[in-house]
Enzyme design. Structure first.
Site, PDB file in Angstrom:
ATOM      1  N   ASP A  38      35.460  52.490 -20.706  1.00  0.00           N
ATOM      2  CA  ASP A  38      35.888  53.070 -19.434  1.00  0.00           C
ATOM      3  C   ASP A  38      35.885  54.605 -19.463  1.00  0.00           C
ATOM      4  O   ASP A  38      36.890  55.237 -19.123  1.00  0.00           O
ATOM      5  CB  ASP A  38      37.303  52.588 -19.069  1.00  0.00           C
ATOM      6  N   GLU A 249      36.196  47.046  -8.801  1.00  0.00           N
ATOM      7  CA  GLU A 249      37.013  47.932  -9.627  1.00  0.00           C
ATOM      8  C   GLU A 249      36.200  49.174  -9.999  1.00  0.00           C
ATOM      9  O   GLU A 249      35.059  49.350  -9.576  1.00  0.00           O
ATOM     10  CB  GLU A 249      37.445  47.211 -10.903  1.00  0.00           C
TER      11      GLU A 249
END
Length: 346
Positions: A38, A249
């Site tokens: 991420d 997301e």
């Protein structure tokens, strides 16, 4: 992050040759000593700083809500140039130092304003509800001191803070399934919604990311969060059943000229997609796929401009082969003359 049970890994990486000299047959992991995911990349003081998740083997059983993604701290990395090694500056924030936190430090982001660096992070509170917190430091590498409470009005995961040319900053956030966004669709928390809104909602507009302008202190919302509206080419909102295009997301915002590029993960279809609008609030019209599925289950990215070129930071599971133990990578983002983005085959 996505939180579903592991599916077979995607096909092996194909060789690729990128334009403008940043060419690798297969981009290599930027960090090999620990597992990272991420990646939120930023350019501060002429240097690249990366704020990723720190994956660990927590020995937690896998579940659809991502219990096995039980990360406990953040490391910050810096790169003097795009081909330079990524330097690990050690632990920047630990879950044990956040007064209100319970567990699971997921994908963070960072920002800078008036001599202070801000680290934004999602973590479950003591009631197991995801909130978004903020921590501050005078250094881009930390250590960061967390505020005593989460940002008022915040919920879900994947904060991404974009500062526009006029100095105003906006936080984009939200993630379905384990990210709990679906639990807030009425404005009140509903713990019974484990994954999505369920049957009967497929033909409704898809759940959307949220956006809120930040106060000047960068530590609070200056307004109630709004929906980020994603439209098709006809101006119609994308539907929940449109799994290849709707938001799931991993929101990110960047600007090119007068256009705002909202990019995101489609989650269970593993695509990084983007949509373009004329305002930080949108609406945004879907334009296409930035990156096709990587090896592994989750997809999460960031996009920066550095020395006149654009780059995408992302992750896959080359080092471990396990969905919850990932490694970050970078490669050039190539645009057409009209500003559209060439699709990457990872």
């Amino acid at each position: 992050m996505v939180y579903k049970s592991i599916l077979p890994l995607a096909v092996a990486f194909c060789c690729a040759s990128l334009q403008n000299g940043f060419a690798q047959s297969k981009p290599q992991p930027l960090v090999k000593e620990i597992y990272t995911a991420d990646p939120s990349a930023h350019v501060f003081n002429g240097k690249i700083y990366i704020y990723p998740s720190h994956d660990i083997e927590a020995n937690v059983a896998e579940d659809d809500e991502g219990g096995h993604f039980n990360m406990r701290d953040y490391h910050v990395f810096s790169m003097d140039d795009i081909n330079a090694p990524a330097k690990d500056h050690g632990v920047a924030l630990d879950v044990k130092d956040i007064p209100w936190a319970g567990r699971q430090l997921w994908a963070p982001d960072a920002a800078y304003k008036n001599g202070t660096y801000y680290l934004y992070f999602p973590v479950k509170d003591k009631k197991d509800v995801f909130r978004i917190g903020v921590a501050t430091s005078k250094s881009p590498t930390g250590p960061f001191k967390p505020a005593a409470n989460p940002i008022a009005g915040s919920y879900s995961i994947d904060p991404a803070v974009f500062t526009d040319k006029d100095g105003k900053a906006y936080m984009y956030f939200g993630g379905i399934w384990g990210g709990q966004l679906q639990r807030w669709h009425t404005g009140k928390y509903d713990a019974s919604l484990k994954t999505d809104l369920g049957k009967g909602h497929e033909n409704e507009p898809a759940l959307s990311a949220k956006v809120a302008r930040m106060k000047d202190n960068m530590q609070a919302f200056d307004e109630a969060p709004k929906d980020v509206q994603l439209l098709d080419e006809n101006g119609t909102p994308l539907l929940a059943k449109d799994a290849d295009r709707r938001f799931f997301e991993g929101a990110w915002m960047h600007r090119l000229g007068d256009k705002y590029y909202f990019s995101y993960s489609t989650g269970d279809t593993h695509l990084l997609a983007y949509a373009v609008g004329d305002s930080p609030y949108g609406p945004f019209t879907y334009k296409g796929v930035i990156m096709k599925p990587v090896s592994g289950w989750t997809t999460h990215h960031s996009i920066i401009e550095f020395k006149g070129k654009w780059y995408i930071f992302y992750h896959d599971v080359e080092l471990s082969g396990k969905t919850h133990l990932r490694n970050i990578k970078v490669r050039e983002l190539v645009r057409e003359k009209d500003g559209s983005i060439q699709t990457i085959e990872p």
